[in-house]
Design a protein around this motif. Structure first.
Motif, PDB file in Angstrom:
ATOM      1  N   ASP A 146      17.168  -1.478 -13.745  1.00 39.24           N
ATOM      2  CA  ASP A 146      18.507  -1.154 -13.228  1.00 39.24           C
ATOM      3  C   ASP A 146      18.427  -0.079 -12.154  1.00 39.24           C
ATOM      4  OD1 ASP A 146      19.897  -2.913 -14.822  1.00 39.24           O
ATOM      5  OD2 ASP A 146      20.021  -1.497 -16.499  1.00 39.24           O
ATOM      6  N   ILE A 147      17.609   0.960 -12.433  1.00 38.59           N
ATOM      7  CA  ILE A 147      17.490   2.062 -11.475  1.00 38.59           C
ATOM      8  C   ILE A 147      16.934   1.550 -10.161  1.00 38.59           C
ATOM      9  CG2 ILE A 147      16.210   4.186 -10.980  1.00 38.59           C
ATOM     10  CD1 ILE A 147      16.432   4.779 -14.040  1.00 38.59           C
ATOM     11  N   GLN A 148      15.861   0.747 -10.259  1.00 36.48           N
ATOM     12  CA  GLN A 148      15.247   0.274  -9.025  1.00 36.48           C
ATOM     13  C   GLN A 148      16.190  -0.628  -8.238  1.00 36.48           C
ATOM     14  OE1 GLN A 148      11.126  -0.582  -9.246  1.00 36.48           O
ATOM     15  NE2 GLN A 148      11.155  -1.900  -7.460  1.00 36.48           N
ATOM     16  N   ALA A 150      19.309  -0.352  -7.966  1.00 34.12           N
ATOM     17  CA  ALA A 150      20.406   0.371  -7.317  1.00 34.12           C
ATOM     18  C   ALA A 150      20.063   0.652  -5.858  1.00 34.12           C
ATOM     19  CB  ALA A 150      20.702   1.666  -8.058  1.00 34.12           C
TER      20      ALA A 150
ATOM     21  N   VAL B  15      21.811   5.843 -14.113  1.00 33.49           N
ATOM     22  CA  VAL B  15      21.077   5.125 -13.067  1.00 33.49           C
ATOM     23  C   VAL B  15      20.903   6.020 -11.837  1.00 33.49           C
ATOM     24  CG1 VAL B  15      21.203   3.201 -11.430  1.00 33.49           C
ATOM     25  CG2 VAL B  15      21.745   2.825 -13.829  1.00 33.49           C
ATOM     26  N   VAL B  19      17.661   7.221  -9.775  1.00 31.26           N
ATOM     27  CA  VAL B  19      17.490   7.065  -8.329  1.00 31.26           C
ATOM     28  C   VAL B  19      17.085   8.403  -7.709  1.00 31.26           C
ATOM     29  CG1 VAL B  19      18.696   6.580  -6.163  1.00 31.26           C
ATOM     30  CG2 VAL B  19      19.055   5.107  -8.134  1.00 31.26           C
ATOM     31  N   ILE B  22      13.456   8.885  -7.866  1.00 28.57           N
ATOM     32  CA  ILE B  22      12.753   8.092  -6.845  1.00 28.57           C
ATOM     33  C   ILE B  22      12.863   8.776  -5.483  1.00 28.57           C
ATOM     34  CG2 ILE B  22      12.728   5.895  -5.590  1.00 28.57           C
ATOM     35  CD1 ILE B  22      13.603   4.489  -8.078  1.00 28.57           C
ATOM     36  N   ALA B 281      22.733   4.092  -2.782  1.00 27.93           N
ATOM     37  CA  ALA B 281      22.670   3.819  -4.218  1.00 27.93           C
ATOM     38  C   ALA B 281      24.042   4.036  -4.856  1.00 27.93           C
ATOM     39  CB  ALA B 281      21.618   4.702  -4.882  1.00 27.93           C
ATOM     40  N   VAL B 284      26.152   1.042  -3.999  1.00 28.99           N
ATOM     41  CA  VAL B 284      25.773  -0.147  -4.768  1.00 28.99           C
ATOM     42  C   VAL B 284      26.296  -0.038  -6.197  1.00 28.99           C
ATOM     43  CG1 VAL B 284      23.806  -1.382  -5.760  1.00 28.99           C
ATOM     44  CG2 VAL B 284      23.767  -0.717  -3.366  1.00 28.99           C
ATOM     45  N   ILE B 285      26.163   1.157  -6.787  1.00 25.53           N
ATOM     46  CA  ILE B 285      26.606   1.341  -8.173  1.00 25.53           C
ATOM     47  C   ILE B 285      28.120   1.165  -8.278  1.00 25.53           C
ATOM     48  CG2 ILE B 285      26.873   3.075  -9.975  1.00 25.53           C
ATOM     49  CD1 ILE B 285      24.045   4.073  -9.126  1.00 25.53           C
TER      50      ILE B 285
END
Lengths: 305, 306
Positions: A146-148, A150, B15, B19, B22, B281, B284-285
């Motif tokens: 899910d994280i990736q 996004a 989430v 992110v 990352i 991100a 998108v969420i």
């Protein structure tokens, strides 16, 4: 070859009708495929691209890096003023477009296949583990997915590709690692249903270890889906590599790539459109052929997918 | 509905936290940022002072927490090149990108809905075959090639529309066509197959038995049910549109956030890259959250009680 040996041992029956029926299923499918003109043409195009990729140094009429001031932006053979020996013309630096297309096939195929192998390996392992063990392992792995997801695929890929050193291997790794999620999800969903089937329960009752259950009983049953996604993903990865190269964020700019060639020709669109359009068509035809073959493969392997 | 939203919001926050890890890791991967920021004749003392000022002498988890606490209040640092707050630079460009993505989605629907419905109404007709061909071409043609061909034909040869920049609607038409084509091809085929699937169900057979016209059945009964798979993939389509906007904006020199990203990556301007990835991100969420809610509204079988 085992199949053809097997076929010779099949007793020949008297009527031609019965003889046709004894032909193995895979051969019937193969013949049906080859009689379909679209599939046949796709196969020919893809074979040509693979041959170009494998035998590039032998096939190229000129050094793809050789620049020539005298031969700048010469048009391809169907236009006027074509230079003999340069059937697809030359680019703004006088380099032979045909030779660069042939070497570009190398990058496209290597990235397409390499990235899919990495994605497939990560995705299938994650999917098998998440689906088989369930519980917290499933939760953790799927939340990672899910994280990736996004971060849109290409945005993640360009961001990472720009950060690491520019090299062919890095492009393959970046696209491979950025794109495992679809595999993971599909394999997990399939494993969830396969692991409840009787033969898995039977194997478990016979004392099979988890590892054995996963790799010898469950994996073969999800192999068809993996094959289908892999084929269709190769074309996605070829397009992604072309986009990276087009943006100047892919393999080092000195390497001939189809995407990089399109980008290099952008400044001469009004006067020498072929410099951009020809490599663009190479990408298009390759991707189209792979997609058409992938669709056929899907229809053959899994009519319900 | 309330608990469903609350659960989804908590999930989204989680989430987003992932992110941020990352995005933080992205900057670490890029190596030592001080090398980019110092002048060539800088001494070793200068470097140590700068490292301390940037907090680079702290252990990684501490650095991450500092990054996170700043990111929460919208501070992604200053653009190395433009000396402006990174988030502000991205925020200024985002409306242009959203405009392009939204119009592309409209273009995709305008192409895909009539084609998909017509193909399902008359399978194997001329229009159906044509739409198969268009879908195949649309999914195989690289975004940048389509953009270049449109520029070549419409702007250079016919001189109908401008090829570059941003201004009125005339600047948006070619980029939106370029970006919308892939989604159009995808939605068109999905819609066709899902309508055909719905047409095979019992309640449609009942409607047929009542003597309703085929057209009436498809539009009044089948379409609503066939829309569900299409809505499901909408979140993914939005993701694809945002990915594609990076390439499309570069082809048309359209000053959106995607072009800013490409320039920032070229300049190794990582604060801007980080701000961009976080903003995308979040978008998108949010869009996936909206899609989930719409999904529940269209399909009463989906429980939005959580």
């Amino acid at each position: 070859m085992a199949e053809s040996l097997q076929q010779t041992t099949v007793p020949q029956l008297a009527t031609p009708h019965a003889e046709r029926r004894t032909r193995p299923r895979w051969q019937q499918n193969l013949f049906a495929l080859l009689y379909d003109p679209v599939t046949l043409i796709s196969l020919i195009v893809l074979t040509a691209v693979i041959v170009m990729a494998v035998a590039a140094p032998v096939l190229t009429p000129h050094d793809p890096e050789l620049q020539s001031l005298r031969l700048r932006t010469r048009p391809p053979f169907w236009l006027m003023n074509n230079e003999p020996g340069y059937p697809l013309g030359t680019d703004a630096l006088g380099r032979d477009i045909l030779s660069r297309i042939i070497f570009g096939a190398r990058v496209s195929m290597l990235v397409g296949i390499g990235a899919v192998i990495i994605q497939g390996t990560i995705g299938v392992l994650v999917g098998l583990m998440a689906g088989f063990f369930g519980g917290w392992i499933d939760t953790v792995l799927m939340r990672l997915a899910d994280i990736q997801q996004a971060i849109p695929f290409l945005i993640l890929a360009v961001a990472v590709a720009a950060v690491v050193d520019q090299s062919l291997l890095n492009v393959i790794i970046v696209l491979g690692v950025a794109g495992w999620v679809p595999y993971g999800r599909v394999v997990r969903a399939e494993v969830l249903s396969v692991r409840e089937r009787e033969f898995v329960t039977a194997a478990r009752a016979l004392g099979s270890s988890n590892l054995r259950l996963i790799f010898t009983h469950i994996l073969p049953n999800v192999a068809a889906s993996i094959t289908v996604i892999s084929t269709l993903t190769i074309s996605t990865m070829i397009l992604a590599e072309a986009s990276l190269s087009f943006l100047g964020l892919g393999v080092p700019p000195s390497t001939p790539t189809w995407g990089g060639m399109v980008a290099a020709g952008r400044d001469y669109l009004a006067t020498a459109a072929w410099v951009s359009i020809i490599p663009g068509i190479a990408i298009f035809l390759t991707v189209l052929s792979i997609n058409l073959l992938g669709d056929k493969l899907r229809a053959l392997l899994d009519p319900t997918l | 509905m309330g608990t469903f939203l609350a659960r989804r919001l908590i999930f989204s926050a989680f989430v987003l936290l992932g992110v941020s890890v990352i995005v933080f890791g992205l900057l670490r991967l890029s190596g030592d940022p001080t090398a980019l920021m110092l002048p060539i004749d800088a001494t070793e003392e200068d470097e140590i002072v700068l490292r301390r000022a940037l907090g680079l002498d702290e252990p990684l988890p501490v650095q991450y927490l500092t990054f996170l606490s700043r990111a929460v209040v919208g501070d992604f640092g200053t653009s190395i090149r433009h000396r402006q707050p990174a988030l502000q630079m991205v925020a200024e460009r985002i409306p242009a990108t959203l405009e392009l993505a939204a119009l592309s989605f409209v273009v995709a629907l305008l192409i895909a809905l009539p084609l998909g419905i017509f193909s399902a109404l008359y399978p194997n007709s001329f229009i159906d075959r044509l739409s198969v061909l268009m879908a195949l071409v649309g999914q195989a043609v690289p975004t940048f090639l389509l953009g270049i061909i449109l520029i070549l034909v419409v702007s250079v040869q016919l001189q109908l529309l401008p090829a570059f920049g941003r201004g009125g609607i005339e600047n948006l038409i070619l980029p939106a066509l370029t970006l919308g084509t892939y989604s159009a091809a995808f939605i068109n085929r999905l819609l066709r197959s899902s309508i055909l699937e719905v047409l095979d169900t019992d309640f449609i057979r009942t409607a047929r038995a009542k003597g309703f016209a085929n057209r009436y059945i498809v539009i009044r009964h089948a379409l609503k049910n066939a829309a569900i798979p299409v809505i499901t993939v909408m979140g993914l389509q939005v993701s694809a549109l945002l990915s594609g906007s990076v390439v499309t904006e570069t082809v048309f020199a359209y000053p959106g956030a995607g072009l800013l990203l490409v320039q920032a990556l070229g300049n190794r301007d990582f604060p801007v890259v980080q701000a961009f990835v976080m903003v995308i991100a979040v978008l998108v969420i949010i869009i996936n959250l909206v899609v989930d809610v719409i999904y529940g509204l269209v399909d009463p079988r989906v429980q939005i009680t959580g």
